[in-house]
Motif scaffolding. Structure first.
Motif, PDB file in Angstrom:
ATOM      1  N   ILE A 290      19.495 -26.992  -5.176  1.00 17.04           N
ATOM      2  CA  ILE A 290      19.563 -25.814  -4.287  1.00 17.04           C
ATOM      3  C   ILE A 290      20.415 -26.112  -3.048  1.00 17.04           C
ATOM      4  N   LYS A 291      20.548 -27.414  -2.717  1.00 18.38           N
ATOM      5  CA  LYS A 291      21.382 -27.802  -1.558  1.00 18.38           C
ATOM      6  C   LYS A 291      22.805 -28.136  -1.979  1.00 18.38           C
ATOM      7  N   ASP A 292      23.145 -27.902  -3.234  1.00 17.20           N
ATOM      8  CA  ASP A 292      24.485 -28.218  -3.764  1.00 17.20           C
ATOM      9  C   ASP A 292      24.790 -29.710  -3.737  1.00 17.20           C
ATOM     10  N   LEU A 293      23.772 -30.547  -3.828  1.00 17.28           N
ATOM     11  CA  LEU A 293      24.029 -31.983  -3.899  1.00 17.28           C
ATOM     12  C   LEU A 293      24.482 -32.326  -5.328  1.00 17.28           C
ATOM     13  N   PRO A 294      25.371 -33.300  -5.490  1.00 12.32           N
ATOM     14  CA  PRO A 294      25.933 -33.578  -6.816  1.00 12.32           C
ATOM     15  C   PRO A 294      24.857 -33.891  -7.861  1.00 12.32           C
TER      16      PRO A 294
END
Ligand SMILES: NC(=O)c1ccc[n+]([C@@H]2O[C@H](COP(=O)([O-])OP(=O)(O)OC[C@H]3O[C@@H](n4cnc5c(N)ncnc54)[C@H](O)[C@@H]3O)[C@@H](O)[C@H]2O)c1
Length: 329
Positions: free
Chosen positions: A142-146
């Motif tokens: 949800i935080k766009d972390l890889p």
């Protein structure tokens, strides 16, 4: 741009809705509970299971299955694994064969020993299924972390469709044809994560956790290979990758539940306190039964079952694992 229906408004379905809307797709979310849909809409689309995050404004919500899947190009099964059969039963009357299905749930059904896609195919004859799995906590997606996963299907075109629909610069997707390997890896890692949590809970250290991960992947691989999966899959994202994150991440509910059990809680108390589905508890008995069926030795999974359901003290379980007969690695 595709029309996609996500079945399940929990953490994972919600995080995946974020990936899909970022990729420009039209998304509908179905929930089994009318109340859940009402709560979401009444709270300005707050994601209940991931505090501080909201659904994209374009997403439609429904608790009516027919309405939810009408015109869908892809249906994502994101309900807790224990609800996959009942959800597939609700979908069956409205399913059309042009629509691909992708299961993102993890678990083995206790009575049948079926994986998630096997349950769906059993309940919806002729369903075209795939699976998307790997080390992926909703709280990071949800935080766009890889995040890197694998899309598996015996239908290569469907695996590639899932890859095309989900993949973006933060969410990399490989393809595979080894559905069994992926699904066994996804389900049994939760049981090993309970063991890792229990070990941490009784005060053991990183050495013990690393040993459980390494010996645990042996147990998982042996079962997966006996069921027709490929060793390489278990050496990949859906096997060792998912096992590492589930045994070590603060986001892992199976690990958290294991810690509580290691500190003396019953599995029922641990599940209540973790406040989300702890699928390793459901998959533990099924994993043991698979071991018996395929004549595979499963020392860690056996001890987890004794602690969960046989009242065995965790420290005794650890001691029994340490004192097994001498062997070569
Ligand atoms: N959370 C993650 O990071 C993550 C990552 C990868 C895979 N998964 C898998 O995805 C699946 C769903 O996990 P989650 O984290 O979203 O769980 P969750 O506990 O957040 O899901 C709860 C949601 O499931 C739905 N639900 C509950 N009972 C239901 C029922 N009887 N019938 C239909 N729907 C029901 C409801 O929408 C509810 O909000 C699990 O199999 C899990 O292993 C989760």
């Amino acid at each position: 741009m595709a029309q996609i229906t996500i079945l399940g408004a929990g953490s994972w379905g919600s995080a995946l809705s974020h990936v899909l809307t970022e990729n420009g797709h039209r998304v509908r979310i179905w929930s089994y509970s009318e109340d859940e849909v009402k709560r979401i809409l009444a709270s300005e689309r707050r994601i209940e299971k991931i505090p501080g995050y909201y659904y994209d404004k374009s997403i439609e919500f429904s608790s009516d299955m027919q309405q939810a899947v009408l015109g869908s190009d892809l249906i994502v099964f994101a309900v807790p694994s224990v609800a996959t059969r009942s959800t597939a039963e609700k979908l069956a009357p409205f399913y059309t064969k042009e629509t691909g299905i992708v299961s993102v749930s993890k678990g083995i059904e206790e009575d049948t020993l079926f994986t998630q896609t096997q349950i769906i195919e059993d309940q919806i004859p002729g369903a075209v299924t795939s699976v998307l799995s790997g080390p992926s906590h909703a709280e990071e997606v949800i935080k766009d972390l890889p995040t890197v996963l694998v899309a598996g299907s015996t239908d290569q075109r469907l695996a590639e469709k899932v890859q095309d629909i989900f993949m973006n610069e933060n969410f990399r997707v490989y393809t595979s044809t080894d559905v069994v390997g992926i699904e066994v890896g996804a389900s049994l890692k939760n049981v090993i994560a309970l063991a890792a949590g229990m070990s941490d809970g009784v005060g053991n250290g990183d050495n013990a956790r690393a040993a459980l991960i390494t010996r645990g992947i042996r147990e998982i691989t042996a079962i997966a290979v006996a069921m027709g999966g490929h060793r390489d899959t278990l050496n990949g994202l859906a096997g060792i990758g998912d096992l590492i994150v589930t045994c070590s991440s603060v986001h892992s509910r199976n690990h958290q539940a294991g810690v509580l059990i290691g500190q003396g809680a019953s599995y029922q108390e641990a599940m209540e306190r973790v406040h989300m589905v702890v699928e390793g508890v459901y998959s533990a008995k099924a994993a043991l039964a698979l071991g018996k069926k395929y004549k595979v030795s499963m020392p860690i999974i056996t001890e987890v079952n004794k602690v969960l359901f046989g009242g065995k003290d965790v420290a005794c379980g650890v001691r029994d694992l340490m004192c097994r007969d001498k062997k070569a690695e």
